[in-house]
Design a protein around this motif. Structure first.
Motif, PDB file in Angstrom:
ATOM      1  N   GLU A 150     -35.354 -83.383  12.607  1.00 21.49           N
ATOM      2  CA  GLU A 150     -35.730 -83.893  11.720  1.00 21.49           C
ATOM      3  C   GLU A 150     -35.008 -84.605  10.431  1.00 21.49           C
ATOM      4  OE1 GLU A 150     -39.176 -81.270   9.308  1.00 21.49           O
ATOM      5  OE2 GLU A 150     -40.129 -81.154  11.188  1.00 21.49           O
ATOM      6  N   LEU A 151     -33.824 -83.864  10.563  1.00 26.07           N
ATOM      7  CA  LEU A 151     -32.615 -84.133   9.264  1.00 26.07           C
ATOM      8  C   LEU A 151     -31.812 -85.962   9.874  1.00 26.07           C
ATOM      9  CD1 LEU A 151     -31.039 -81.281   9.096  1.00 26.07           C
ATOM     10  CD2 LEU A 151     -31.979 -82.308   7.383  1.00 26.07           C
ATOM     11  N   PRO A 152     -31.496 -86.582   9.220  1.00 25.01           N
ATOM     12  CA  PRO A 152     -31.082 -88.102   9.142  1.00 25.01           C
ATOM     13  C   PRO A 152     -30.039 -88.024  10.097  1.00 25.01           C
ATOM     14  CG  PRO A 152     -30.948 -87.463   6.655  1.00 25.01           C
ATOM     15  CD  PRO A 152     -31.418 -86.201   7.958  1.00 25.01           C
ATOM     16  N   GLY A 153     -29.586 -88.715  11.145  1.00 22.34           N
ATOM     17  CA  GLY A 153     -29.220 -88.733  12.037  1.00 22.34           C
ATOM     18  C   GLY A 153     -29.056 -87.868  12.781  1.00 22.34           C
ATOM     19  N   ILE A 154     -29.537 -86.811  12.756  1.00 15.79           N
ATOM     20  CA  ILE A 154     -29.450 -85.682  14.203  1.00 15.79           C
ATOM     21  C   ILE A 154     -30.416 -86.397  14.675  1.00 15.79           C
ATOM     22  CG2 ILE A 154     -29.883 -83.353  14.422  1.00 15.79           C
ATOM     23  CD1 ILE A 154     -27.139 -84.362  12.635  1.00 15.79           C
ATOM     24  N   GLY A 155     -30.269 -85.669  16.076  1.00 10.29           N
ATOM     25  CA  GLY A 155     -31.335 -86.641  17.787  1.00 10.29           C
ATOM     26  C   GLY A 155     -31.055 -84.658  17.836  1.00 10.29           C
ATOM     27  N   ASP A 156     -31.816 -85.378  19.474  1.00 10.75           N
ATOM     28  CA  ASP A 156     -32.057 -83.994  20.203  1.00 10.75           C
ATOM     29  C   ASP A 156     -30.515 -83.009  20.920  1.00 10.75           C
ATOM     30  OD1 ASP A 156     -34.680 -84.310  20.215  1.00 10.75           O
ATOM     31  OD2 ASP A 156     -34.854 -85.247  21.695  1.00 10.75           O
ATOM     32  N   VAL A 157     -29.599 -84.248  21.205  1.00  6.03           N
ATOM     33  CA  VAL A 157     -28.481 -83.684  21.491  1.00  6.03           C
ATOM     34  C   VAL A 157     -27.295 -83.032  19.817  1.00  6.03           C
ATOM     35  CG1 VAL A 157     -26.202 -84.749  22.211  1.00  6.03           C
ATOM     36  CG2 VAL A 157     -28.271 -85.157  23.448  1.00  6.03           C
ATOM     37  N   LYS A 158     -27.667 -83.480  18.855  1.00  9.95           N
ATOM     38  CA  LYS A 158     -26.927 -82.939  18.396  1.00  9.95           C
ATOM     39  C   LYS A 158     -26.949 -81.531  17.746  1.00  9.95           C
ATOM     40  CE  LYS A 158     -24.800 -87.293  16.424  1.00  9.95           C
ATOM     41  NZ  LYS A 158     -24.616 -87.989  15.085  1.00  9.95           N
ATOM     42  N   ALA A 159     -29.135 -81.383  17.645  1.00 11.62           N
ATOM     43  CA  ALA A 159     -29.559 -80.448  17.339  1.00 11.62           C
ATOM     44  C   ALA A 159     -29.001 -79.084  18.288  1.00 11.62           C
ATOM     45  CB  ALA A 159     -31.450 -80.402  16.678  1.00 11.62           C
ATOM     46  N   GLN A 160     -29.011 -79.353  19.433  1.00 11.43           N
ATOM     47  CA  GLN A 160     -28.798 -78.529  20.073  1.00 11.43           C
ATOM     48  C   GLN A 160     -27.361 -77.928  20.429  1.00 11.43           C
ATOM     49  OE1 GLN A 160     -30.414 -76.577  22.184  1.00 11.43           O
ATOM     50  NE2 GLN A 160     -28.622 -75.327  22.940  1.00 11.43           N
ATOM     51  N   ALA A 161     -26.652 -79.539  20.335  1.00 11.22           N
ATOM     52  CA  ALA A 161     -24.994 -78.932  19.675  1.00 11.22           C
ATOM     53  C   ALA A 161     -24.235 -78.000  18.708  1.00 11.22           C
ATOM     54  CB  ALA A 161     -24.741 -80.262  19.317  1.00 11.22           C
ATOM     55  N   ILE A 162     -26.044 -78.478  16.897  1.00 13.59           N
ATOM     56  CA  ILE A 162     -24.952 -77.467  16.429  1.00 13.59           C
ATOM     57  C   ILE A 162     -25.694 -76.257  16.681  1.00 13.59           C
ATOM     58  CG2 ILE A 162     -26.488 -77.140  13.784  1.00 13.59           C
ATOM     59  CD1 ILE A 162     -27.080 -79.926  13.551  1.00 13.59           C
ATOM     60  N   ILE A 163     -26.528 -75.917  17.124  1.00 19.55           N
ATOM     61  CA  ILE A 163     -27.767 -74.611  17.924  1.00 19.55           C
ATOM     62  C   ILE A 163     -26.198 -73.626  18.432  1.00 19.55           C
ATOM     63  CG2 ILE A 163     -29.193 -73.411  18.732  1.00 19.55           C
ATOM     64  CD1 ILE A 163     -30.812 -74.897  17.883  1.00 19.55           C
ATOM     65  N   GLU A 164     -26.539 -74.781  19.191  1.00 20.53           N
ATOM     66  CA  GLU A 164     -24.971 -73.930  20.140  1.00 20.53           C
ATOM     67  C   GLU A 164     -23.351 -73.553  19.275  1.00 20.53           C
ATOM     68  OE1 GLU A 164     -24.418 -76.781  23.655  1.00 20.53           O
ATOM     69  OE2 GLU A 164     -26.931 -76.880  24.078  1.00 20.53           O
TER      70      GLU A 164
END
Length: 90
Positions: free
Chosen positions: A42-56
Motif C-alpha cells: 500500500e506504500l507508494p513505490g512499493i510493489g510485491d517484489v520490494k515488499a517481499q525484499a523488505i520482509i526478507e
C-alpha cells in the motif's frame, strides 16, 4: 414507508462513516518492522517484489530504525526512502 426511509438514511449514514474511517486508516503510518506484504504494498513505490525484499531483509538483518535504513533493501533508493519517511513507523 416512513420506516423504510429511516432505515435507508441510517444505512447511508453508516456507509459514509465506515468509508471515512477506512480512508483515515489508509493514511495511518505503517509499522515497517511488523507489516505484512499486503500492508507494505500500500506504500507508494512499493510493489510485491520490494515488499517481499523488505520482509526478507528485516528477517535477515533485524528491524529498520529509520527510513534511511530502507536503502539497504535492493531496489529502494534514497528518493523512495524519503518519500516513505512520513508514511512508515519503526
Amino acid at each position: 414507508m416512513k420506516k423504510i426511509l429511516s432505515c435507508a438514511l441510517l444505512t447511508l449514514a453508516l456507509s459514509v462513516t465506515t468509508l471515512a474511517v477506512a480512508q483515515e486508516d489508509a493514511s495511518a503510518p505503517i509499522d515497517i518492522n511488523h507489516a505484512s506484504i499486503e500492508a507494505l504494498t500500500e506504500l507508494p513505490g512499493i510493489g510485491d517484489v520490494k515488499a517481499q525484499a523488505i520482509i526478507e531483509d528485516r528477517d535477515a538483518n533485524g528491524p529498520f530504525a529509520s527510513a534511511e535504513d530502507l536503502t539497504r533493501v535492493k531496489g529502494i533508493g534514497e528518493g523512495t526512502a524519503q518519500n516513505l519517511d512520513d508514511r512508515v513507523t519503526f
